[in-house]
Design a protein around this motif. Sequence first.
Motif, PDB file in Angstrom:
ATOM      1  N   ASN A  19       0.813  -1.226   0.000  1.00 43.51           N
ATOM      2  CA  ASN A  19       0.000   0.000   0.000  1.00 43.51           C
ATOM      3  C   ASN A  19       0.842   1.270   0.000  1.00 43.51           C
ATOM      4  N   ASN A  20       2.061   1.191   0.504  1.00 43.56           N
ATOM      5  CA  ASN A  20       2.926   2.368   0.398  1.00 43.56           C
ATOM      6  C   ASN A  20       3.165   2.704  -1.072  1.00 43.56           C
ATOM      7  N   ASP A  23       0.169   4.442  -2.340  1.00 41.30           N
ATOM      8  CA  ASP A  23       0.224   5.869  -1.971  1.00 41.30           C
ATOM      9  C   ASP A  23       1.093   6.627  -2.976  1.00 41.30           C
ATOM     10  N   GLY A  88       6.372   1.033   3.605  1.00 48.02           N
ATOM     11  CA  GLY A  88       5.874   1.777   4.750  1.00 48.02           C
ATOM     12  C   GLY A  88       5.994   0.937   6.001  1.00 48.02           C
ATOM     13  N   PHE A  89       4.885   0.902   6.766  1.00 46.73           N
ATOM     14  CA  PHE A  89       5.002   0.300   8.099  1.00 46.73           C
ATOM     15  C   PHE A  89       5.062  -1.224   8.118  1.00 46.73           C
ATOM     16  N   SER A  90       4.897  -1.893   6.982  1.00 45.41           N
ATOM     17  CA  SER A  90       4.989  -3.363   6.996  1.00 45.41           C
ATOM     18  C   SER A  90       6.364  -3.879   6.569  1.00 45.41           C
ATOM     19  N   PHE A  91       7.316  -2.979   6.379  1.00 45.62           N
ATOM     20  CA  PHE A  91       8.659  -3.433   6.005  1.00 45.62           C
ATOM     21  C   PHE A  91       9.296  -4.161   7.189  1.00 45.62           C
ATOM     22  N   ARG A  92       9.933  -5.308   6.877  1.00 47.39           N
ATOM     23  CA  ARG A  92      10.638  -6.082   7.903  1.00 47.39           C
ATOM     24  C   ARG A  92      11.979  -6.570   7.354  1.00 47.39           C
ATOM     25  N   THR A  94      15.755  -7.001   6.025  1.00 50.54           N
ATOM     26  CA  THR A  94      16.574  -6.248   5.070  1.00 50.54           C
ATOM     27  C   THR A  94      15.916  -6.369   3.692  1.00 50.54           C
ATOM     28  N   ARG A  96      14.764  -7.153   0.075  1.00 47.29           N
ATOM     29  CA  ARG A  96      15.010  -8.231  -0.898  1.00 47.29           C
ATOM     30  C   ARG A  96      15.003  -7.643  -2.310  1.00 47.29           C
ATOM     31  N   ASP A 126       5.184   8.321   4.287  1.00 53.65           N
ATOM     32  CA  ASP A 126       4.820   7.658   5.540  1.00 53.65           C
ATOM     33  C   ASP A 126       6.025   7.253   6.383  1.00 53.65           C
TER      34      ASP A 126
HETATM   35  N1  LIG Z   1      -3.346   0.661   6.752  1.00 54.31           N
HETATM   36  C1  LIG Z   1      -3.572   1.950   6.778  1.00 54.31           C
HETATM   37  O1  LIG Z   1      -4.146   2.453   7.698  1.00 54.31           O
HETATM   38  C2  LIG Z   1      -3.083   2.776   5.647  1.00 54.31           C
HETATM   39  C3  LIG Z   1      -1.870   2.526   5.025  1.00 54.31           C
HETATM   40  N2  LIG Z   1      -1.374   3.308   4.088  1.00 54.31           N
HETATM   41  C4  LIG Z   1      -0.075   3.078   3.479  1.00 54.31           C
HETATM   42  O2  LIG Z   1       0.223   1.728   3.417  1.00 54.31           O
HETATM   43  C5  LIG Z   1       1.471   1.462   4.029  1.00 54.31           C
HETATM   44  C6  LIG Z   1       1.464   0.081   4.579  1.00 54.31           C
HETATM   45  O3  LIG Z   1       1.065  -0.764   3.548  1.00 54.31           O
HETATM   46  P1  LIG Z   1       1.302  -2.332   3.564  1.00 54.31           P
HETATM   47  O4  LIG Z   1       0.835  -2.895   4.856  1.00 54.31           O
HETATM   48  O5  LIG Z   1       0.753  -2.879   2.291  1.00 54.31           O
HETATM   49  O6  LIG Z   1       2.849  -2.486   3.568  1.00 54.31           O
HETATM   50  P2  LIG Z   1       4.081  -1.811   2.813  1.00 54.31           P
HETATM   51  O7  LIG Z   1       3.622  -1.041   1.653  1.00 54.31           O
HETATM   52  O8  LIG Z   1       4.884  -1.151   3.878  1.00 54.31           O
HETATM   53  O9  LIG Z   1       4.899  -3.079   2.319  1.00 54.31           O
HETATM   54  C7  LIG Z   1       4.372  -4.402   2.247  1.00 54.31           C
HETATM   55  C8  LIG Z   1       5.017  -5.127   1.112  1.00 54.31           C
HETATM   56  O10 LIG Z   1       6.425  -5.075   1.270  1.00 54.31           O
HETATM   57  C9  LIG Z   1       6.958  -6.393   1.231  1.00 54.31           C
HETATM   58  N3  LIG Z   1       8.141  -6.425   2.109  1.00 54.31           N
HETATM   59  C10 LIG Z   1       8.212  -6.300   3.454  1.00 54.31           C
HETATM   60  N4  LIG Z   1       9.479  -6.362   3.884  1.00 54.31           N
HETATM   61  C11 LIG Z   1      10.237  -6.530   2.767  1.00 54.31           C
HETATM   62  C12 LIG Z   1      11.636  -6.699   2.541  1.00 54.31           C
HETATM   63  N5  LIG Z   1      12.509  -6.728   3.548  1.00 54.31           N
HETATM   64  N6  LIG Z   1      12.076  -6.806   1.271  1.00 54.31           N
HETATM   65  C13 LIG Z   1      11.209  -6.813   0.224  1.00 54.31           C
HETATM   66  N7  LIG Z   1       9.861  -6.702   0.366  1.00 54.31           N
HETATM   67  C14 LIG Z   1       9.389  -6.561   1.638  1.00 54.31           C
HETATM   68  C15 LIG Z   1       5.834  -7.285   1.691  1.00 54.31           C
HETATM   69  O11 LIG Z   1       6.006  -8.600   1.192  1.00 54.31           O
HETATM   70  C16 LIG Z   1       4.631  -6.584   1.065  1.00 54.31           C
HETATM   71  O12 LIG Z   1       4.493  -6.947  -0.312  1.00 54.31           O
HETATM   72  C17 LIG Z   1       1.651   2.579   5.019  1.00 54.31           C
HETATM   73  O13 LIG Z   1       2.977   2.797   5.392  1.00 54.31           O
HETATM   74  C18 LIG Z   1       1.053   3.727   4.266  1.00 54.31           C
HETATM   75  O14 LIG Z   1       1.990   4.273   3.373  1.00 54.31           O
HETATM   76  C19 LIG Z   1      -2.132   4.363   3.494  1.00 54.31           C
HETATM   77  O15 LIG Z   1      -2.456   3.924   2.177  1.00 54.31           O
HETATM   78  C20 LIG Z   1      -3.357   4.770   4.242  1.00 54.31           C
HETATM   79  C21 LIG Z   1      -3.964   3.850   5.209  1.00 54.31           C
END
Ligand SMILES: NC(=O)C1=CN([C@@H]2O[C@H](COP(=O)(O)OP(=O)(O)OC[C@H]3O[C@@H](n4cnc5c(N)ncnc54)[C@H](O)[C@@H]3O)[C@@H](O)[C@H]2O)[C@@H](O)CC1
Length: 152
Positions: A19-20, A23, A88-92, A94, A96, A126
């Motif tokens: 989702n990042n 955005d 964004g906040f789901s990064f974990r 290092t 890839r 974010d």
């Molecule tokens: N949930 C909410 O409340 C909202 C979230 N929003 C945005 O969405 C972001 C979060 O979205 P997501 O939860 O989809 O997560 P992210 O967009 O942060 O990333 C998730 C993706 O990254 C991959 N990933 C994680 N660690 C990795 C690594 N080390 N190497 C390679 N790939 C990796 C995962 O497999 C997944 O495909 C927020 O930071 C913000 O920018 C906004 O759109 C608004 C609302």
Amino acid sequence: MVYRSTEYNRVLTICGPGNNGSDGRVAARHLHHFGYKLSVYYPKRAPKPLYDVVILWLESPCVPFLSVEDLSMDLSNDFDILVDAMFGFSFRGTPRPPFDVLIQRPISIQNHHRMHQESPIVVSIDIPSGWHVEEGDINGEGIKPDMLVYIL
Ligand SMILES: NC(=O)C1=CN([C@@H]2O[C@H](COP(=O)(O)OP(=O)(O)OC[C@H]3O[C@@H](n4cnc5c(N)ncnc54)[C@H](O)[C@@H]3O)[C@@H](O)[C@H]2O)[C@@H](O)CC1
């Protein structure tokens, strides 16, 4: 606008798989309508209908989606602003591939050019990519943006 389109016109938005990245594509659409010249790099497309809609909004001759071959080695020649919408906040852990290399590109531009010449402004959405949401830049290899755009 801090970085006006008259001065900082050429924008590359680098989008991640989640989702990042969405955005980033929404930001690209708005920036295009504000008069910036947009390009989008979205190397790892996730098969989600919502994401497809955002791509449909954008894909047009006015907003090219670049392939890896389109990206020059030194992005500072082609762009005034780099929008970091990789993670964004789901990064974990290092990053890839292909993001391990991609994250390094804005960082190396900043390191090499800042002291000597103008380099593109780096704007993260974010959370700076490579940072853990609670623990920060654990590995010391995350992006250090010039500007962070965060919406509560
Ligand atoms: N949930 C909410 O409340 C909202 C979230 N929003 C945005 O969405 C972001 C979060 O979205 P997501 O939860 O989809 O997560 P992210 O967009 O942060 O990333 C998730 C993706 O990254 C991959 N990933 C994680 N660690 C990795 C690594 N080390 N190497 C390679 N790939 C990796 C995962 O497999 C997944 O495909 C927020 O930071 C913000 O920018 C906004 O759109 C608004 C609302």
